[in-house]
Design a protein around this motif. Sequence first.
Motif, short mmCIF file in Angstrom:
data_model
loop_
_atom_site.label_atom_id
_atom_site.label_comp_id
_atom_site.label_asym_id
_atom_site.label_seq_id
_atom_site.Cartn_x
_atom_site.Cartn_y
_atom_site.Cartn_z
N HIS A 117 9.30 0.30 -2.55
CA HIS A 117 8.82 0.62 -1.20
C HIS A 117 8.57 2.13 -1.02
CE1 HIS A 117 8.59 0.06 3.18
NE2 HIS A 117 9.32 1.15 3.28
N HIS A 121 5.29 4.61 0.15
CA HIS A 121 5.19 5.73 1.10
C HIS A 121 4.70 7.00 0.38
CE1 HIS A 121 6.75 4.02 4.76
NE2 HIS A 121 7.89 3.64 4.21
N ASP A 307 5.95 1.42 7.97
CA ASP A 307 5.78 0.40 6.94
C ASP A 307 4.47 -0.37 7.08
OD1 ASP A 307 8.14 1.26 6.01
OD2 ASP A 307 9.33 -0.42 6.78
ZN ZN Z 1 9.33 2.38 4.92
#
Ligand code: ZN
Length: 339
Positions: A117, A121, A307
């Motif tokens: 994840h 980013h 997100d």
């Molecule tokens: Zn995140």
Amino acid sequence: MLIKADYLTLGIESSCDETAVAIFSEREGLIAHQLHSQIKTHFDYGGVVPELASRDHIKYGLPLLKRSLDEANLVVSDIDGIAYTKGPGLAGALLSGSALAKSLAFGLGIPSLGVHHLEGHLLSPFLEYQKPSFPFLSLLVSGGHTILLVANGLGDYQLLGQSLDDAVGEAFDKVAKLIGLGYPGGAELAKLALDGRAGLFNFPRPMLNKDNLDFSFSGLKTFVRNVFLDLKNPNRQDLADIAYEFEQAVGDVLTSKTEKALVQNNLQQLVVSGGVSANKTLRAKIDKMGAQLGVQTFYPRFEFCTDNAAMIALVGHLYLQQGKKDASDDIIVNPSWEL
Ligand code: ZN
Ligand code: KG4
């Protein structure tokens, strides 16, 4: 109109409280991105309820997939590879997204890849027209992490410093909760800070005088708490003044450490990403510092600071193109995966 020489990567994000699906095309870049925010599901609880998050991911995964395919005018058999968030995040939430990704990949006979994840980013500015190039300094500021690293190339990251306690987004959320703002607190606190006045409080700038590139935000959070509790009947202006000074303190610390890291590593490019990179006060401070150093600064567009699946599709795409893929059809997640 796409012709089939293209390679299409589906991305699925489900690490926390956003369910998202996106499609990245080798030829055209990002061609679809759909997102369902779970804010309403969790709002009354003042934070993310993991079991409710998992259920929402299951409920919205397939409808978002359908909407993404419709958006790109594709059918599911057009997809060539599937990337999903494997960690870090909430275990049940990760499992919901990875189960969808792995079942689809198995059924379609195409490769799948579990993506980190934070790497999503980290590389999210590559979704923009103006892209950074390696090597660059990355300031990654999210709800779970505060990290400074040098990105030398895809998958080649050198950690310089990180938070020793609360992540900066977590500190935003906790201070927001303290002063009575809803979940998620960071953006609400930033909104309130717009009405705040300078010079009414004096909050510490933790770790500024330390020689390293680490951060610490829990002391600042406690300081703010004590100031707040000392106010007898705080009115909205008091809260706005607190929010203002908190944002300034956090922005000063992040900017100063980032400046130190840029100079020490002689880097000319800076990427700031993750949920807190949406903060305009932080961006203004970083931009000013960057301009003084002659450093070029890159951010994701505002909607991709928090997100999303676009960043997962992108990172998955880069690795799938290199031939990297999951070794088995097993559904495996890694809730505390280190970058
Ligand atoms: Zn995140
Ligand atoms: O990257 P992200 O969506 O999720 C994680 O991977 O953690 O970051 C969410 C964090 C939350 O703590 C949220 O309060 C914070 O980003 N955030 C902000 C702003 N928008 C989101 N913090 C400060 N200012 C904002 N405008």
